[in-house]
Write a protein that holds these residues in place. Structure first.
Motif, PDB file in Angstrom:
ATOM      1  N   MET A  86       1.002  -1.080   0.011  1.00  0.00           N
ATOM      2  CA  MET A  86      -0.101  -0.046  -0.124  1.00  0.00           C
ATOM      3  C   MET A  86       0.736   1.269  -0.070  1.00  0.00           C
ATOM      4  O   MET A  86       2.038   1.360   0.186  1.00  0.00           O
ATOM      5  CB  MET A  86      -1.113  -0.072   1.428  1.00  0.00           C
ATOM      6  N   ASP A  87       0.345   2.365  -0.320  1.00  0.00           N
ATOM      7  CA  ASP A  87       1.089   3.421  -0.515  1.00  0.00           C
ATOM      8  C   ASP A  87       1.149   4.176   1.032  1.00  0.00           C
ATOM      9  O   ASP A  87       0.525   3.755   1.906  1.00  0.00           O
ATOM     10  CB  ASP A  87       0.419   4.678  -1.506  1.00  0.00           C
ATOM     11  N   GLN A  88       2.090   5.062   1.039  1.00  0.00           N
ATOM     12  CA  GLN A  88       2.399   5.834   2.414  1.00  0.00           C
ATOM     13  C   GLN A  88       1.181   6.384   3.272  1.00  0.00           C
ATOM     14  O   GLN A  88       0.973   6.273   4.405  1.00  0.00           O
ATOM     15  CB  GLN A  88       3.585   6.769   2.352  1.00  0.00           C
ATOM     16  N   SER A  89       0.399   6.933   2.330  1.00  0.00           N
ATOM     17  CA  SER A  89      -0.729   7.534   3.049  1.00  0.00           C
ATOM     18  C   SER A  89      -1.787   6.586   3.745  1.00  0.00           C
ATOM     19  O   SER A  89      -2.330   6.854   4.634  1.00  0.00           O
ATOM     20  CB  SER A  89      -1.359   8.787   1.802  1.00  0.00           C
ATOM     21  N   THR A  90      -2.047   5.444   2.695  1.00  0.00           N
ATOM     22  CA  THR A  90      -2.898   4.665   3.197  1.00  0.00           C
ATOM     23  C   THR A  90      -2.645   3.756   4.356  1.00  0.00           C
ATOM     24  O   THR A  90      -3.045   3.623   5.554  1.00  0.00           O
ATOM     25  CB  THR A  90      -3.042   3.484   2.135  1.00  0.00           C
ATOM     26  N   ARG A  91      -1.060   3.675   4.705  1.00  0.00           N
ATOM     27  CA  ARG A  91      -0.511   3.026   5.633  1.00  0.00           C
ATOM     28  C   ARG A  91      -0.575   3.742   6.792  1.00  0.00           C
ATOM     29  O   ARG A  91      -0.801   3.456   7.896  1.00  0.00           O
ATOM     30  CB  ARG A  91       1.024   2.632   5.185  1.00  0.00           C
ATOM     31  N   ALA A  92      -0.307   5.143   6.621  1.00  0.00           N
ATOM     32  CA  ALA A  92      -0.247   6.111   7.651  1.00  0.00           C
ATOM     33  C   ALA A  92      -1.844   6.258   8.412  1.00  0.00           C
ATOM     34  O   ALA A  92      -1.979   6.124   9.733  1.00  0.00           O
ATOM     35  CB  ALA A  92      -0.018   7.491   7.405  1.00  0.00           C
ATOM     36  N   ARG A  93      -2.709   6.062   7.483  1.00  0.00           N
ATOM     37  CA  ARG A  93      -3.930   6.214   7.808  1.00  0.00           C
ATOM     38  C   ARG A  93      -4.550   4.819   8.798  1.00  0.00           C
ATOM     39  O   ARG A  93      -5.015   4.937   9.846  1.00  0.00           O
ATOM     40  CB  ARG A  93      -5.023   6.520   6.630  1.00  0.00           C
ATOM     41  N   LEU A  94      -4.031   3.692   8.009  1.00  0.00           N
ATOM     42  CA  LEU A  94      -4.335   2.446   8.867  1.00  0.00           C
ATOM     43  C   LEU A  94      -3.504   2.429  10.284  1.00  0.00           C
ATOM     44  O   LEU A  94      -4.085   1.757  11.298  1.00  0.00           O
ATOM     45  CB  LEU A  94      -4.014   1.092   8.115  1.00  0.00           C
ATOM     46  N   GLU A  95      -2.278   2.877  10.350  1.00  0.00           N
ATOM     47  CA  GLU A  95      -1.537   2.752  11.533  1.00  0.00           C
ATOM     48  C   GLU A  95      -2.163   3.815  12.650  1.00  0.00           C
ATOM     49  O   GLU A  95      -2.184   3.310  13.677  1.00  0.00           O
ATOM     50  CB  GLU A  95      -0.111   3.386  11.474  1.00  0.00           C
ATOM     51  N   SER A  96      -2.738   4.991  12.156  1.00  0.00           N
ATOM     52  CA  SER A  96      -3.405   5.857  12.954  1.00  0.00           C
ATOM     53  C   SER A  96      -4.514   5.520  13.376  1.00  0.00           C
ATOM     54  O   SER A  96      -4.981   5.851  14.525  1.00  0.00           O
ATOM     55  CB  SER A  96      -3.402   7.150  12.338  1.00  0.00           C
ATOM     56  N   THR A  97      -5.260   4.674  12.819  1.00  0.00           N
ATOM     57  CA  THR A  97      -6.732   4.201  13.189  1.00  0.00           C
ATOM     58  C   THR A  97      -6.357   2.821  14.052  1.00  0.00           C
ATOM     59  O   THR A  97      -7.411   2.318  14.617  1.00  0.00           O
ATOM     60  CB  THR A  97      -7.598   3.983  11.890  1.00  0.00           C
ATOM     61  N   PHE A  98      -5.408   2.110  13.878  1.00  0.00           N
ATOM     62  CA  PHE A  98      -5.234   0.852  14.454  1.00  0.00           C
ATOM     63  C   PHE A  98      -5.552   0.778  15.999  1.00  0.00           C
ATOM     64  O   PHE A  98      -6.288  -0.124  16.358  1.00  0.00           O
ATOM     65  CB  PHE A  98      -3.958  -0.090  14.181  1.00  0.00           C
ATOM     66  N   ALA A  99      -4.987   1.784  16.726  1.00  0.00           N
ATOM     67  CA  ALA A  99      -5.090   1.723  18.209  1.00  0.00           C
ATOM     68  C   ALA A  99      -6.518   1.788  18.533  1.00  0.00           C
ATOM     69  O   ALA A  99      -7.087   0.957  19.461  1.00  0.00           O
ATOM     70  CB  ALA A  99      -4.373   2.972  18.889  1.00  0.00           C
ATOM     71  N   GLU A 100      -7.332   2.734  18.041  1.00  0.00           N
ATOM     72  CA  GLU A 100      -8.629   2.832  18.320  1.00  0.00           C
ATOM     73  C   GLU A 100      -9.483   1.338  17.795  1.00  0.00           C
ATOM     74  O   GLU A 100     -10.502   1.168  18.585  1.00  0.00           O
ATOM     75  CB  GLU A 100      -9.320   4.064  17.607  1.00  0.00           C
ATOM     76  N   ALA A 101      -9.049   1.123  16.550  1.00  0.00           N
ATOM     77  CA  ALA A 101      -9.786  -0.231  16.188  1.00  0.00           C
ATOM     78  C   ALA A 101      -9.631  -1.355  16.943  1.00  0.00           C
ATOM     79  O   ALA A 101     -10.600  -1.904  17.277  1.00  0.00           O
ATOM     80  CB  ALA A 101      -9.432  -0.495  14.637  1.00  0.00           C
TER      81      ALA A 101
END
Length: 365
Positions: free
Chosen positions: A10-25
């Motif tokens: 995945m591209d960096q923006s998609t990765r960053a978005r998933l990383e940032s939402t992982f803790a909440e998810a």
């Protein structure tokens, strides 16, 4: 013990978005997951809409991993479907689907806090370095126009080739899947993003210089001389360290070419007439857009023409074009790897309209 989740393809923006939402998810899913590299993970999220997604899926599938397919499509060939774009709630629902969490009924004693547990019962906090996601398979969001017929060996018509992965050189080497010492073919290394640095490879007197971050490689203008490199297997040690005399060697070999062209050829050689693992030989395959065709493979133009008309089975394509089935399969492999082809997606049947009674039929008049 927490389940381990990885990210790749995945591209960096998609990765960053998933990383940032992982803790909440993860919290919504019961805190039963840990974010690690894709080599360590039991479940890996793959962007199936990116250039390297299908090849990453093949590699992970062969390694026995469970793949979560991130895609805008309503379905995916992966083990689990993660709709794109995925927020914390959507990701949590998929994590709960994989590992359901039983809710605590009202009035029941909740799970003990970490301080109430015995030392041997406590789950160790995730190590930040080990939990850092890997960098392989990430690609910039933009695509790149590479349809210039003047490109060496290319007869592409109106194509759009995706850019190659971007690798962060600051990422600790311990988080990179290239530390895996298992030998891999060139198409597998390219699909995983490479070793995290520029590297050189040589077989049968033919050398290539690969720059994954720039999405370019230096090598012969023709592809067939690279057949030995495409068929060989390489370890991480074979791909490093980065050559100190890169500029000198690159100037001697020739101008840079798009890395997608090298991936296409490596995947063309990978199956030896058999469909890549994970794909159904009896399925119907279609081209999503016109691929790059090479002068060295003139019959590929015929195959592409037939596949652009609509989805068809491999035997049907071979019969229509007069091209041997093995060559058709190799062509399909190459275009599956670069995202230009995919199996036909079956349409979801529309729900049957409810039968109307006499009153309904009269009212509709």
């Amino acid at each position: 013990m927490p389940l381990k989740l990885g990210l790749t393809g995945m591209d960096q923006s998609t990765r960053a978005r998933l990383e940032s939402t992982f803790a909440e998810a993860n919290a919504l899913a019961g805190n039963g997951w840990q974010l690690v590299t894709d080599d360590e993970a039991s479940h890996v999220i793959v962007d199936m809409d990116s250039m390297y997604g299908p090849m990453s899926w093949l590699r992970l599938h062969a390694d026995g991993k469970q793949v979560i397919g991130l895609t805008v499509a309503p379905r995916t060939q992966a083990d689990y479907h993660l709709p794109q774009p995925a927020d914390a709630g959507i990701l949590a629902s998929v994590l709960r689907q994989i590992a359901p969490v039983e809710p605590h009924p009202a009035g029941r004693t909740p799970a003990p806090e970490a301080g109430d547990q015995l030392p041997e019962e406590r789950t160790a906090p995730p190590d930040e370095e080990q939990a850092a996601p890997g960098v392989f398979g990430s690609i910039p969001p933009a695509t790149e126009e590479l349809g210039d017929p003047a490109e060496p060996g290319s007869t592409a018509v109106g194509q759009v080739m995706p850019a190659a992965p971007t690798v962060d050189p600051a990422t600790p080497a311990a988080t990179r899947p290239s530390d895996d010492r298992r030998p891999r073919r060139l198409d597998e290394w390219l699909a995983s993003g490479g070793p995290g640095h520029r590297f050189a490879l040589e077989r049968d007197g033919v050398e290539i210089l690969v720059d994954p971050a720039a999405g370019r490689y230096h090598g012969p203008a023709l592809l067939k001389p690279l057949a030995g490199l495409a068929a060989a297997e390489f370890t991480a040690e074979d791909l490093g360290p980065e050559p100190e005399d890169w500029d000198t060697r690159a100037a001697a070999i020739g101008p840079a070419q798009p890395l997608s062209r090298l991936l296409w050829f490596a995947a063309l050689q990978a199956g030896n007439g058999e469909l890549l693992p994970g794909f159904d030989p009896g399925a119907r395959y279609q081209l999503l857009k016109w691929p790059q065709t090479e002068r060295e493979f003139p019959r590929h133009f015929r195959i592409a023409t037939v596949m652009m008309r609509g989805a068809a089975r491999l035997e049907e394509i071979a019969a229509t074009t007069g091209v041997p089935l093995e060559e058709v399969v190799d062509f399909v492999n190459a275009n599956l790897a670069t995202g230009f082809a995919r199996p036909e997606q079956p349409e979801t049947p529309a729900p049957a309209a409810p039968r109307q009674g006499l009153f309904g039929r009269l009212r509709g008049r």
